[in-house]
Design a protein around this motif. Structure first.
Motif, PDB file in Angstrom:
ATOM      1  N   ASN A  75      11.913 -12.826  16.990  1.00  0.00           N
ATOM      2  CA  ASN A  75      12.699 -12.851  18.222  1.00  0.00           C
ATOM      3  C   ASN A  75      13.811 -13.882  18.140  1.00  0.00           C
ATOM      4  O   ASN A  75      13.567 -15.078  18.184  1.00  0.00           O
ATOM      5  CB  ASN A  75      11.801 -13.161  19.430  1.00  0.00           C
ATOM      6  N   SER A  76      15.021 -13.411  17.981  1.00  0.00           N
ATOM      7  CA  SER A  76      16.193 -14.291  17.980  1.00  0.00           C
ATOM      8  C   SER A  76      17.407 -13.474  18.384  1.00  0.00           C
ATOM      9  O   SER A  76      17.416 -12.247  18.232  1.00  0.00           O
ATOM     10  CB  SER A  76      16.417 -14.915  16.593  1.00  0.00           C
ATOM     11  N   GLU A  77      18.425 -14.146  18.887  1.00  0.00           N
ATOM     12  CA  GLU A  77      19.623 -13.450  19.352  1.00  0.00           C
ATOM     13  C   GLU A  77      20.363 -12.765  18.206  1.00  0.00           C
ATOM     14  O   GLU A  77      21.064 -11.778  18.415  1.00  0.00           O
ATOM     15  CB  GLU A  77      20.559 -14.431  20.055  1.00  0.00           C
ATOM     16  N   SER A  78      20.211 -13.281  17.007  1.00  0.00           N
ATOM     17  CA  SER A  78      20.953 -12.750  15.871  1.00  0.00           C
ATOM     18  C   SER A  78      20.251 -11.599  15.167  1.00  0.00           C
ATOM     19  O   SER A  78      20.844 -10.952  14.314  1.00  0.00           O
ATOM     20  CB  SER A  78      21.223 -13.872  14.854  1.00  0.00           C
ATOM     21  N   TRP A  79      18.977 -11.327  15.515  1.00  0.00           N
ATOM     22  CA  TRP A  79      18.252 -10.252  14.833  1.00  0.00           C
ATOM     23  C   TRP A  79      17.949  -9.142  15.840  1.00  0.00           C
ATOM     24  O   TRP A  79      17.166  -9.322  16.774  1.00  0.00           O
ATOM     25  CB  TRP A  79      16.963 -10.778  14.208  1.00  0.00           C
ATOM     26  N   PRO A  80      18.545  -7.950  15.657  1.00  0.00           N
ATOM     27  CA  PRO A  80      18.441  -6.895  16.668  1.00  0.00           C
ATOM     28  C   PRO A  80      17.179  -6.028  16.604  1.00  0.00           C
ATOM     29  O   PRO A  80      16.997  -5.153  17.440  1.00  0.00           O
ATOM     30  CB  PRO A  80      19.686  -6.039  16.392  1.00  0.00           C
ATOM     31  N   TYR A  81      16.307  -6.242  15.594  1.00  0.00           N
ATOM     32  CA  TYR A  81      15.142  -5.354  15.449  1.00  0.00           C
ATOM     33  C   TYR A  81      13.824  -6.136  15.396  1.00  0.00           C
ATOM     34  O   TYR A  81      13.021  -5.963  14.474  1.00  0.00           O
ATOM     35  CB  TYR A  81      15.266  -4.509  14.171  1.00  0.00           C
ATOM     36  N   PRO A  82      13.542  -7.003  16.352  1.00  0.00           N
ATOM     37  CA  PRO A  82      12.356  -7.866  16.251  1.00  0.00           C
ATOM     38  C   PRO A  82      11.027  -7.113  16.270  1.00  0.00           C
ATOM     39  O   PRO A  82      10.164  -7.331  15.422  1.00  0.00           O
ATOM     40  CB  PRO A  82      12.493  -8.806  17.445  1.00  0.00           C
ATOM     41  N   PHE A  83      10.867  -6.187  17.238  1.00  0.00           N
ATOM     42  CA  PHE A  83       9.560  -5.531  17.351  1.00  0.00           C
ATOM     43  C   PHE A  83       9.310  -4.582  16.191  1.00  0.00           C
ATOM     44  O   PHE A  83       8.191  -4.515  15.662  1.00  0.00           O
ATOM     45  CB  PHE A  83       9.438  -4.783  18.682  1.00  0.00           C
TER      46      PHE A  83
END
Length: 456
Positions: free
Chosen positions: A270-278
């Protein structure tokens, strides 16, 4: 007639030197004191004058920028973009016989508009009239890239924009400097791609760089930021034979699997720069129990998860081979995670909306990004006898687990998608083998190769 040697002096060796007083507010740009002193590296007065004039143009440009408070290239581009449509419309109406003269010439003429002392305005005007932009106002590759990034902020996702920046940086390094885009010929473009392959980058990665540069060039050309053609249109990424050969993957050791699961925890993703966390969290935890190819699960719709007689099944509707269509029973171990994915998807039809609805990317391109993320974790794992580790390795854990718990080979290959379609559709329509299937699926977590997933 006095020789033109303003700002020029000669040293004891006869080499011409440039010397000019620099206003204090410009010294930060030229790393100079009161005077900018620089060897012109020539004994020819003619060549010295050319180099002096180029340096003077740089200084004068910066001086005008400081006075206006706006970078002159930006102001030039803004003026050019404002004037050009009017000029083109005037030319069209003259050709159609609707006008005798192009009103643009009077409407924007620097003298008539009292802009005779505005060098940037005059440059934009005469660039349109003479169809030639002075070099000092032309955008370099890095400047074009920055304009593209600014214009596409909020349109392209962070991953896409980051790849654009990386590709641009590598290109400038290859060229040995920040060249003008129109100077990048197809030959230079092909040489750049070949150099990346020679450095060991995969054909897929190089193809990503090529497509991003082609997009920046397309954007710049259609907005008349530079002239010429799209040098990336016809060049090809040509991988060597060893890259074209199929890669072989091995299972992860328990220690490696534990590392992968630790590094892909949901809180870590979970971070603003990574769009595919789940999706990055879920795929490494689901694939070993389903035996799917990453695309079969990662691009699935949530209605592919079916419930029958209290058990859940995952329906593979399409895949890499004609035998890929099949129904896979869902192990009770991963049932909560799969149901969580469905709950998180909300009104979206996709099992993983962040993949299926990735901004500016196809679902497969988004999956490639996730695979790259996983590869950044597994790249330091040992390569044993030529076999490497990646997201695809998790498919092998499923087959190994079935073998360890004594699942018949013909049933195992059916579940993995290697047998003819009629068997899998028979399974789906009648569930005739459900008792036999569940006998093994309910035990799959007991296999030694699944230890890391069960204990995590």
């Amino acid at each position: 007639m006095k020789s033109d040697t303003k700002y020029l002096t000669r040293n004891d060796s006869g080499v011409w030197m440039f010397r000019r007083r620099i206003p204090e507010k410009l010294r930060k740009y030229f790393n100079s004191g009161t005077f900018l002193k620089q060897s012109l590296e020539t004994k020819s007065l003619t060549q010295a004058r050319v180099k002096r004039d180029a340096l003077n143009a740089q200084i004068d440009l910066k001086l005008e920028e400081e006075k206006s408070g706006l970078p002159l290239k930006n102001r030039f581009q803004a003026l050019y973009s404002e004037m050009k449509p009017h000029y083109d419309e005037g030319r069209r109406k003259v050709r159609e016989g609707k006008w005798d003269d192009n009103y643009f010439l009077d409407s924007f003429d620097p003298d008539l508009q009292r802009k005779e002392n505005d060098e940037t305005y005059k440059a934009a005007y005469y660039s349109i009239v003479h169809e030639d932009v002075p070099e000092q106002y032309r955008l370099t590759i890095s400047e074009l890239t920055q304009e593209w990034l600014k214009a596409n902020k909020g349109i392209k996702n962070a991953k896409y924009s980051s790849t654009v920046e990386t590709a641009s940086k590598f290109l400038i390094e290859f060229l040995g400097g920040d060249e003008l885009p129109e100077n990048v010929s197809p030959g230079y473009a092909q040489g750049f791609l070949d150099s990346l392959i020679a450095k060991g980058l995969s054909a897929g990665t190089v193809s990503h760089y090529k497509s991003k540069l082609a997009e920046v060039w397309r954007w710049g050309l259609t907005r008349e930021r530079f002239t010429g053609s799209n040098s990336w249109k016809d060049v090809k990424v040509e991988a060597p034979v060893e890259q074209k050969e199929q890669s072989h993957f091995r299972n992860l050791t328990t220690e490696e699997a534990e590392t992968l699961l630790k590094e892909t925890r949901l809180e870590a993703m979970n971070s603003e720069s990574w769009p595919y966390p789940f999706a990055t969290y879920a795929l490494p935890r689901l694939l070993p129990f389903l035996g799917c190819r990453r695309s079969e699960l990662g691009t699935a719709l949530k209605d592919q998860v079916q419930e029958h007689d209290g058990h859940y099944f995952f329906e593979v509707r399409k895949g890499k081979t004609k035998n890929a269509k099949r129904i896979i029973p869902v192990s009770p171990v991963i049932e909560p995670l799969l149901l969580d994915a469905i709950a998180r998807s909300g009104s979206s039809p996709w099992l993983f909306p962040e993949v299926g609805e990735a901004e500016g990317l196809t679902p497969e391109q988004a999956l490639n990004s996730i695979s790259s993320k996983v590869s950044s974790i597994t790249r330091n794992f040992a390569k044993i006898e030529g076999y490497k580790v990646s997201l695809h390795s998790l498919r092998g854990h499923f087959a190994t687990a079935l073998e360890e718990i004594g699942c018949p080979e013909d049933l195992a290959v059916t579940l993995a998608g290697h047998k003819r379609i009629s068997l899998t559709y028979g399974l789906y329509s009648k569930y005739s083998n459900k008792s036999e299937l569940w006998k093994y699926i309910e035990q799959i977590h007991r296999a030694k190769c699944m230890q890391a997933w069960v204990s995590s």
